[in-house]
Design an enzyme around this catalytic site. Structure first.
Site, mmCIF file in Angstrom:
data_model
loop_
_atom_site.group_PDB
_atom_site.id
_atom_site.type_symbol
_atom_site.label_atom_id
_atom_site.label_comp_id
_atom_site.label_asym_id
_atom_site.label_seq_id
_atom_site.Cartn_x
_atom_site.Cartn_y
_atom_site.Cartn_z
ATOM 1 N N ASP A 2 -6.470 17.532 16.689
ATOM 2 C CA ASP A 2 -7.361 17.092 17.750
ATOM 3 C C ASP A 2 -8.026 18.244 18.486
ATOM 4 O O ASP A 2 -7.450 19.319 18.628
ATOM 5 C CB ASP A 2 -6.585 16.212 18.752
ATOM 6 C CG ASP A 2 -6.333 14.826 18.187
ATOM 7 O OD1 ASP A 2 -7.319 14.125 17.902
ATOM 8 O OD2 ASP A 2 -5.156 14.468 17.997
ATOM 9 N N GLU A 46 -7.536 1.370 19.041
ATOM 10 C CA GLU A 46 -6.696 2.452 18.535
ATOM 11 C C GLU A 46 -6.098 3.123 19.760
ATOM 12 O O GLU A 46 -6.824 3.535 20.666
ATOM 13 C CB GLU A 46 -7.590 3.403 17.752
ATOM 14 C CG GLU A 46 -6.877 4.363 16.860
ATOM 15 C CD GLU A 46 -7.886 5.317 16.196
ATOM 16 O OE1 GLU A 46 -8.917 4.854 15.674
ATOM 17 O OE2 GLU A 46 -7.621 6.512 16.231
ATOM 18 N N TYR A 80 -9.780 5.152 6.919
ATOM 19 C CA TYR A 80 -10.420 5.896 8.010
ATOM 20 C C TYR A 80 -11.092 7.119 7.418
ATOM 21 O O TYR A 80 -10.431 7.971 6.843
ATOM 22 C CB TYR A 80 -9.346 6.302 9.018
ATOM 23 C CG TYR A 80 -9.841 6.882 10.340
ATOM 24 C CD1 TYR A 80 -10.716 7.961 10.385
ATOM 25 C CD2 TYR A 80 -9.394 6.358 11.548
ATOM 26 C CE1 TYR A 80 -11.138 8.485 11.590
ATOM 27 C CE2 TYR A 80 -9.809 6.886 12.770
ATOM 28 C CZ TYR A 80 -10.689 7.951 12.774
ATOM 29 O OH TYR A 80 -11.094 8.484 13.980
#
Lengths: 407, 281
Positions: free
Chosen positions: B64, B53, B179
Site C-alpha cells: 500500500d 471492501e 481483482y
C-alpha cells in the site's frame, strides 16, 4: 533433538524450511520472485558465475579473512581456546559485502540496470552502494529516518559512493519500514530493478541465496582451523550474533551436519527480554508472516509487528531468517540473548585486550563467549565470527559512555 | 473448481442484468476510529456502493501507498484489532443482508488469530470474500480449504506483470471475482491508461469467466465510469481514505461532516458507474 539425515538440505522447492520461509508477497512481485529464483538456479550451477564471485572475493574483498587465535582474550577468560573469524577485515568492514557481490553479479546476469536495498545500521547499504559503484549501476538505499540520525557516518559513505539514500518516514522509520519501502519500490519498478536484500530473510530464494553467498565464511573456517590445529581438527563450538542472521548462517551452515559441534546464535536482548525492549525474535517472539516469509517475529497478540530495541542498529530487526527459525525449533542450534550493557562491556574488553574494535553486533557474540568460555576445557576450540568492525559505532559508544566526541 | 454461489456472485449477476459495472469502495476498518468507521460503513450501500471492501489494519502494509498505510496506522492507534473488525462486519450484517463484504488485508493478523478460527469467525460475521495481499496462489493453501468449505470467496490479485503463463495459475483458484491491479505500484499512486486496462481485462477474460474488478489509481467519477465500462467493477480506495485524512482535527479526531463528505464522493462515483451506460458483457 529430532534427528535428521542432514540439516543442510533446505529449503524445499517452494522455499520452505519446515513451516518457515515461503513466498508471501503480493502478486505483482510473484513473477519477479520466480524470475530471480530461475536466474539463481542457473547461476549457482554455473562455474563461471562462481569463478567471478571468488575472483572478487579474493582481489576486491580481501578474502580469505584470517582465522585469528585471540590469545589474550583466551587467557583473560581462562578455559577454551577462542578464535575470531576476522570478517571485519573485509573491504567495507563487515561480512555484508560477501552477499552484495554475489547478488550484483546475479542482477547483471539478469540484465537489471537499477539496484535498490534496505539498510538498518547502514552496513548493508554501504556494501550495496560499494558494489554499485564497482559496476556502475545506479543505487537507491532505503533507510529509516531514525537510523539515518544515529548512523550519520554510513549515510555519508553511501552518498560518497554515489548512492541515493531515501529517508523512510512511514511506520516507525526503522529497518522494517525501510524493507517495506524497498518492496514498494520494487513493485513499482519491476522491469529494470533488482532488490539486493541484506540478510537471510525475505521471500524465497533470498534466504537460501544469501546463505549460499555467506557460506564462504564457514567454508574458510573448515580449512583454516585445520591449518592452525592440525589436519582433521574441527572447532568444538561456533558462536555468532544474529539480527536477520546472515553472518551466523554463513558460519554455521557448513558445520550443521557435524553434529558434535555445538552451535550458538546470540540475539540482541536490548534492556532484557523481560522488559519487552529487545530484538530477540526467537527467544522473545513467535512465528508469523512478514516481508515474504514465515519466521519468528516480534509482534502483538493481534499480529501487529513491534519495533525491536537494541544498542546495535544492525540487530534491530523484528524478524530473523526463516532457516534460523527452523534450526531453533529442531534444536540443532542454541539461541541465547545478551543485553545492551553486556555487549557494551564486551566491546570495551575486546578493544583493550586484543586491539580490535569490534562492531556492536559481534560484541553481542563476544559477551556470550565470555559467559561460557571459562567453563570449557582447555582443549576445546571455539570460533566466533567477528563479523564487523566498530569504527561506525565509536560515536554511539561514546554517547553511551557519557563521553563527548565531536563528529 | 466449482464456483461458489455467493452473495458476491449474486451481486455481479444483478449488475449484469442492470447492464452496468459496479462500484467497490474501500475503507479501512477503524479509520479514524471505530465510531466514525461504523457510520461510514453503515452509509456506503445507501450511497451507492455495490460491494464493500473493508481493510483489516496491519502495521506493515507493504503493497500500500502512503494514504492507506496512514489509514492502517490511524486505525491501530485508535485501538482497532482483527476481532473488532469482525465484530464491525457482524454489526453491519444485522442491518444489511445483501451487500457483499470483502475483507482485505495481510496474512499475519489472520495467522496469529488462527487461520481456521478466522474463517469460522469471518463466516459467522457475514464476510463474503477475502483478499489477502501477501498470500499468492503458492501460499493460499493456508486458507482456501477452510474458506471454500465455509463458502467464503477467495479473491486473487492479478497485475500487469501477470502474463499468460501466470494467469491460469491465479484464476484456477479464484472465486467471487478477479481483482486486476491496474498499475505496477502501490495503492494511491499513478493511474493506468484506460486502453491498457481494457486490453488487460480482455486478456484476463480469455482465462476466466469470473467478473473482473479493477483497482489502484481510480479517483474520480469519470475514471470509475470509464473503468466500469470495460470491466465488471471499479474499486476506489485511496480517494476515499484521502477524505478521511483531510477531515481530521489536530488531535486526529474526525471533524464534523467527514462521513457526509466521504459518502458524497461515493454517491458521485456511483452516479458515474450508473451513467457509464455501456453494457458490460
Amino acid at each position: 533433538m529430532k534427528k535428521l539425515n542432514t540439516y543442510r538440505g533446505g529449503p524445499d522447492e517452494a522455499g520452505h524450511f519446515g513451516i518457515y520461509g515461503g513466498r508471501f508477497v503480493a502478486e505483482t512481485l510473484m513473477p519477479l520472485i520466480l524470475e530471480v529464483e530461475a536466474a539463481w538456479d542457473a547461476a549457482r550451477a554455473d562455474t563461471a558465475f562462481w569463478d567471478e564471485f571468488h575472483y572478487l572475493m579474493k582481489h576486491y574483498v580481501g578474502r580469505p579473512s584470517p582465522l585469528y587465535f585471540a590469545k589474550r582474550l583466551t587467557e583473560h577468560f581462562g578455559g577454551a581456546k577462542l578464535y575470531f573469524k576476522r570478517d571485519e577485515l573485509n573491504h567495507t568492514g563487515a561480512h555484508k559485502i560477501n552477499n552484495t557481490i554475489g547478488q550484483i553479479l546475479l542482477a547483471r546476469r539478469m540484465g537489471k540496470t537499477r539496484i535498490i536495498a534496505e539498510t538498518g545500521a547502514g552496513q548493508h547499504g554501504v556494501a550495496t552502494a560499494t558494489v554499485c559503484a564497482l559496476f556502475g549501476l545506479p543505487c537507491v538505499v532505503y533507510m529509516g529516518e531514525t537510523d539515518i540520525e544515529r548512523q550519520a557516518p554510513n549515510v555519508f559513505r553511501m552518498k560518497l559512493l554515489g548512492a541515493e539514500v531515501r529517508a523512510v518516514t512511514s511506520g516507525t522509520g526503522t529497518l522494517k519500514d525501510a524493507m517495506n519501502e524497498a518492496l514498494r519500490d520494487w513493485v513499482a519498478n519491476v522491469d529494470d530493478t533488482f532488490y539486493i536484500i541484506g540478510t537471510v530473510a525475505g521471500p524465497h530464494p533470498y534466504p537460501a541465496m544469501v546463505r549460499d553467498f555467506q557460506c564462504i565464511i564457514g567454508n574458510e573456517v573448515r580449512e583454516q582451523i585445520q591449518e592452525a590445529e592440525g589436519e582433521g581438527r574441527m572447532p568444538d563450538s561456533l558462536v555468532a550474533c544474529i539480527g536477520g542472521g546472515s553472518n551466523a548462517m554463513g558460519l554455521f551452515h557448513p558445520f550443521l551436519d557435524d553434529e558434535d559441534i555445538r552451535i550458538i546464535g546470540v540475539e540482541a536482548g536490548g534492556h532484557g527480554i523481560e522488559t519487552g525492549k529487545h530484538c530477540a525474535s526467537l527467544t522473545g517472539g513467535k512465528p508469523g508472516v512478514l516481508h515474504g516469509n514465515r519466521t519468528y517475529l516480534l509482534q502483538t497478540d493481534d499480529g501487529q509487528i513491534l519495533d525491536g530495541h537494541s544498542i546495535s542498529a544492525g540487530l534491530d530487526y523484528p524478524g530473523i531468517g526463516p532457516e534460523h527459525s527452523w534450526l531453533f525449533d529442531n534444536g540443532r542450534v542454541e539461541y541465547v540473548s545478551v543485553t545492551d550493557r553486556e555487549a557494551l562491556d564486551a566491546f570495551q574488553l575486546c578493544t583493550k585486550t586484543e586491539g580490535i574494535i569490534p562492531a556492536l553486533e559481534p560484541s553481542h557474540a563476544l559477551a556470550h563467549v565470555g559467559k561460557i568460555l571459562g567453563e570449557l576445557p582447555s582443549d576445546h576450540i571455539m570460533v566466533m565470527n567477528m563479523c564487523g568492525r566498530g569504527d561506525k559505532d565509536v560515536f554511539a559508544v561514546a554517547k553511551m559512555l557519557g563521553v563527548e566526541v565531536s563528529q | 473448481m466449482s464456483r461458489i454461489a455467493s452473495r458476491i456472485a449474486g451481486r455481479f449477476e444483478a449488475l449484469k442484468e442492470q447492464g452496468r459495472g459496479g462500484l467497490i469502495t474501500f475503507v479501512t476498518a477503524g479509520d479514524p476510529d471505530l465510531e466514525t468507521s461504523r457510520d461510514i460503513l453503515m452509509g456506503l450501500a445507501d450511497a451507492g456502493a455495490d460491494l464493500i471492501e473493508l481493510g483489516m489494519p496491519f502495521s506493515d502494509p507493504m503493497a500500500d501507498g502512503p494514504a492507506i498505510q496512514a489509514a492502517s496506522l490511524r486505525a491501530l492507534k485508535s485501538g482497532m484489532t482483527l476481532k473488532k473488525t469482525l465484530a464491525l462486519v457482524a454489526e453491519f450484517r444485522q442491518q444489511d443482508k445483501d451487500t457483499p463484504v470483502v475483507l482485505m488485508g495481510y496474512y499475519n493478523p489472520i495467522y496469529i488469530h488462527g487461520s481456521d478460527a478466522f474463517i469460522t469467525d469471518a463466516k459467522a460475521a457475514g464476510v463474503d470474500g477475502l483478499i489477502i495481499v501477501d498470500l499468492p496462489p503458492e501460499e493460499m493453501h493456508e486458507l482456501e480449504g477452510a474458506a471454500h468449505a465455509a463458502g467464503i470467496d477467495i479473491i486473487f490479485l492479478t497485475a500487469p506483470t501477470s502474463d499468460d503463463a501466470r494467469l491460469p495459475v491465479i484464476v484456477e483458484r479464484a472465486s467471487g471475482f478477479v481483482y486486476y491491479v491496474s498499475i505496477t505500484g502501490v495503492t494511491g499512486t499513478g493511474s493506468a491508461d484506460i486502453g491498457d486496462i481494457h486490453s488487460a481485462v480482455e486478456r484476463i477474460r480469455r482465462h476466466t469467466d469470473l467478473p473482473i474488478g479493477v483497482g489502484f489509481g481510480i479517483k474520480t467519477p469519470e475514471q470509475a465510469a470509464e473503468i466500469s465500462s470495460v470491466a465488471n467493477a471499479a474499486v476506489v480506495g485511496s480517494a476515499l481514505v484521502d477524505i478521511i485524512a483531510a477531515n481530521l482535527d489536530a488531535g486526529g479526531k474526525a471533524k464534523p461532516g467527514l462521513v457526509e463528505k466521504l459518502l458524497g464522493l461515493v454517491a458521485d462515483l456511483a452516479a458515474g458507474v450508473r451513467g457509464a451506460g455501456k453494457k458490460v458483457t
